[in-house]
Write a protein that holds these residues in place. Structure first.
Motif, mmCIF file in Angstrom:
data_model
loop_
_atom_site.group_PDB
_atom_site.id
_atom_site.type_symbol
_atom_site.label_atom_id
_atom_site.label_comp_id
_atom_site.label_asym_id
_atom_site.label_seq_id
_atom_site.Cartn_x
_atom_site.Cartn_y
_atom_site.Cartn_z
ATOM 1 N N ARG A 1 43.054 42.689 31.118
ATOM 2 C CA ARG A 1 42.335 43.765 31.279
ATOM 3 C C ARG A 1 43.233 45.124 31.775
ATOM 4 N NH1 ARG A 1 37.403 43.100 32.288
ATOM 5 N NH2 ARG A 1 36.199 41.030 32.823
ATOM 6 N N ASN A 2 44.215 45.199 30.781
ATOM 7 C CA ASN A 2 44.985 46.479 31.076
ATOM 8 C C ASN A 2 44.209 47.455 30.005
ATOM 9 O OD1 ASN A 2 46.909 48.712 30.006
ATOM 10 N ND2 ASN A 2 48.395 47.342 31.233
ATOM 11 N N ASP A 3 43.646 48.431 30.707
ATOM 12 C CA ASP A 3 43.081 49.566 29.788
ATOM 13 C C ASP A 3 43.820 50.792 29.268
ATOM 14 O OD1 ASP A 3 40.634 48.015 30.265
ATOM 15 O OD2 ASP A 3 40.250 48.904 32.163
ATOM 16 N N GLU A 4 44.869 50.646 29.610
ATOM 17 C CA GLU A 4 45.898 51.763 29.136
ATOM 18 C C GLU A 4 46.610 51.504 27.687
ATOM 19 O OE1 GLU A 4 45.859 54.575 30.723
ATOM 20 O OE2 GLU A 4 44.278 53.702 32.439
ATOM 21 N N ILE A 5 47.139 50.359 27.530
ATOM 22 C CA ILE A 5 47.894 50.031 26.320
ATOM 23 C C ILE A 5 47.432 50.277 25.098
ATOM 24 C CG2 ILE A 5 49.586 48.607 27.843
ATOM 25 C CD1 ILE A 5 48.165 46.176 26.515
ATOM 26 N N PHE B 1 43.163 37.254 22.650
ATOM 27 C CA PHE B 1 42.736 38.780 22.390
ATOM 28 C C PHE B 1 41.398 38.927 22.432
ATOM 29 C CE2 PHE B 1 47.012 38.236 19.890
ATOM 30 C CZ PHE B 1 47.539 39.171 20.364
ATOM 31 N N LYS B 2 40.668 38.058 23.125
ATOM 32 C CA LYS B 2 39.199 37.926 23.396
ATOM 33 C C LYS B 2 38.874 39.260 23.990
ATOM 34 C CE LYS B 2 35.530 35.709 25.604
ATOM 35 N NZ LYS B 2 34.848 34.621 26.407
ATOM 36 N N ASP B 3 37.726 40.027 23.455
ATOM 37 C CA ASP B 3 37.204 41.184 23.894
ATOM 38 C C ASP B 3 38.060 42.324 23.864
ATOM 39 O OD1 ASP B 3 34.658 40.343 24.329
ATOM 40 O OD2 ASP B 3 35.358 39.227 26.196
ATOM 41 N N CYS B 4 38.947 42.091 22.986
ATOM 42 C CA CYS B 4 39.927 43.475 22.638
ATOM 43 C C CYS B 4 39.237 44.251 21.501
ATOM 44 C CB CYS B 4 41.252 43.040 22.175
ATOM 45 S SG CYS B 4 42.216 42.585 23.534
ATOM 46 N N LYS B 5 38.185 45.059 21.888
ATOM 47 C CA LYS B 5 37.201 45.567 20.960
ATOM 48 C C LYS B 5 37.543 46.719 19.990
ATOM 49 C CE LYS B 5 33.005 44.133 23.421
ATOM 50 N NZ LYS B 5 31.853 44.552 24.257
ATOM 51 N N ASN B 6 38.977 47.170 20.411
ATOM 52 C CA ASN B 6 39.471 48.354 19.531
ATOM 53 C C ASN B 6 40.538 47.852 18.696
ATOM 54 O OD1 ASN B 6 38.056 50.896 19.881
ATOM 55 N ND2 ASN B 6 38.489 50.557 22.043
ATOM 56 N N TYR C 1 47.430 31.843 27.542
ATOM 57 C CA TYR C 1 45.826 32.242 27.816
ATOM 58 C C TYR C 1 45.768 33.356 28.112
ATOM 59 C CZ TYR C 1 45.709 26.952 27.470
ATOM 60 O OH TYR C 1 45.798 25.417 27.042
ATOM 61 N N THR C 2 44.854 33.913 27.683
ATOM 62 C CA THR C 2 44.150 35.255 28.248
ATOM 63 C C THR C 2 45.050 36.440 28.320
ATOM 64 O OG1 THR C 2 44.402 34.777 30.388
ATOM 65 C CG2 THR C 2 42.180 34.235 29.222
ATOM 66 N N ALA C 3 46.483 36.243 27.600
ATOM 67 C CA ALA C 3 47.442 37.141 27.875
ATOM 68 C C ALA C 3 47.023 38.635 27.551
ATOM 69 C CB ALA C 3 48.655 36.894 27.026
ATOM 70 N N PHE C 4 46.180 38.830 26.550
ATOM 71 C CA PHE C 4 45.827 40.350 26.349
ATOM 72 C C PHE C 4 44.208 40.485 26.381
ATOM 73 C CE2 PHE C 4 49.805 39.872 24.423
ATOM 74 C CZ PHE C 4 50.681 40.885 24.456
ATOM 75 N N GLU C 5 43.473 39.479 27.017
ATOM 76 C CA GLU C 5 42.153 39.508 27.064
ATOM 77 C C GLU C 5 41.691 40.682 27.650
ATOM 78 O OE1 GLU C 5 38.104 36.967 28.496
ATOM 79 O OE2 GLU C 5 40.179 36.344 28.782
ATOM 80 N N HIS C 6 40.505 41.339 27.143
ATOM 81 C CA HIS C 6 39.867 42.685 27.739
ATOM 82 C C HIS C 6 40.879 43.703 27.820
ATOM 83 C CE1 HIS C 6 35.927 41.016 28.741
ATOM 84 N NE2 HIS C 6 36.559 39.964 29.254
#
Length: 351
Positions: A111-115, A155-160, A129-134
């Motif tokens: 859930r990091n929204d900046e990187i 990478f689940k839900d990494c929509k960009n 598991y879930t290392a970059f999720e969201h």
């Protein structure tokens, strides 16, 4: 006396000439300098500034070590536990305190929204598991060329996320590893991938091109369901397509199955698509009548060999009710196991 005077005068001139010649030779006594000969090391003062950094020195483009929380593994490698920096472009250090960075831990960037970009060194072999999720702003990831495992929902839900290349070293793609990465447009599955979790690329609605390399033997459950692919060509190495692997792909209009394929799982191509016909290789022994469930445009299913050994599920285990497909079965005149004018409730034709 006149002779003596002349002689002494001559001797004086001779002495003066010798002295002057001697002084001149002293000034030119050094060996001539060859312009092509580099100066000796003795004449060049040493300088620590000109010494190249050793291999463990942090490179200028690497993120500072202080941007990470990390631990030392039992094998002596480093695991990145959490990113605490503020930069949008992250370059994970290859070494920390002289030890190789080998793993990215569970939830390390969750859930990091900046990187926006992440570059990994080739020393990394596992992403947990879930290392970059969201990570909603993540656009590009450069993976390690020695990476063997991408675990569940990494990478689940990494929509960009739109730019990522799976390395040839990859063996495992975990459950939902790229689920709902809606900006991902194309992907190549490397030849060594042998372990598939379910939903690997489920609902990657922007995914329009999938390349599966020779060597891959299985297509995982729901692997590409809900994607935007228009065609799929399987390499000869594939032996099994699992449940709903290509289900619900609305633009799928061409499928080329391979000669070594043995099993086509339940609803493997089920759901809305643009398929009008499909050819089943003679190697296929196991295929369910729900393999094409919901394919309203499908008109022809052509079998190249004998009727498969398993086609109709026993009624007590059919999970989704009555058959909802309407197509014609085509088979060769000398094929065994088929019947005319119907086979298992389907109309048949010779081709």
């Amino acid at each position: 006396m006149g002779c003596d005077y002349i002689m002494r005068k001559s001797i004086c001139f001779l002495l003066i000439f010798c002295i002057l010649s001697s002084l001149s030779l002293v000034g030119c006594n050094s060996d001539p300098v060859d312009e092509n000969t580099p100066p000796s090391s003795e004449s060049t003062p040493s300088s620590t500034e000109s010494t190249p950094p050793d291999s463990e020195t942090v490179q200028p483009n690497e993120s500072p070590v202080s941007d990470f929380e990390y631990t030392v593994n039992n094998d002596g490698g480093i695991t990145i536990n959490k990113y605490i920096g503020k930069a949008v472009d992250v370059v994970i250090p290859e070494k920390i305190n002289g030890k190789n960075t080998t793993a990215i831990a569970r939830n390390a960037f969750f859930r990091n929204d900046e990187i926006v970009t992440v570059i990994m060194p080739d020393t990394v072999t596992t992403i947990e598991y879930t290392a970059f999720e969201h990570c909603s702003s993540l656009v590009k990831v450069s993976l390690s060329q020695n990476l063997s495992s991408i675990k569940n929902a990494v990478f689940k839900d990494c929509k960009n996320l739109s730019e990522i290349t799976l390395p040839q070293s990859l063996v495992q793609i975990g459950n939902s590893a790229f689920e709902n990465c809606t900006s991902l447009k194309e992907i190549t599955i490397p030849k060594n991938v042998s372990q598939w979790g379910f939903n690997a690329f489920l609902w990657c609605s922007g995914l329009s091109k999938v390349t599966i390399e020779e060597g891959v033997q299985t297509i995982g459950e729901n692997a590409f369901a809900g994607t935007n692919i228009s065609e799929i060509v399987l390499p000869n190495s594939v032996t099994e397509i699992r449940t709903q692997a290509f289900g619900g792909c609305p633009n799928l209009e061409f499928v080329e199955l391979n000669e070594n394929l043995v099993k086509i799982g339940d609803r493997a191509f089920g759901g809305k698509s643009k398929l009008t016909e499909i050819v089943i290789p003679k190697s296929v022994k196991d295929i369910t009548e729900h393999a094409f469930s919901g394919c309203d445009t499908l008109e022809k299913v052509k079998f190249e060999g004998n009727a498969p050994e398993a086609y109709v599920y026993p009624l007590e285990i059919i999970p989704f009710g009555p058959i909802d497909v309407h197509y014609t079965i085509y088979y060769h005149r000398d094929a065994q196991g088929f019947a005319s004018p119907e086979w298992n409730g389907y109309p048949t034709e010779i081709w």
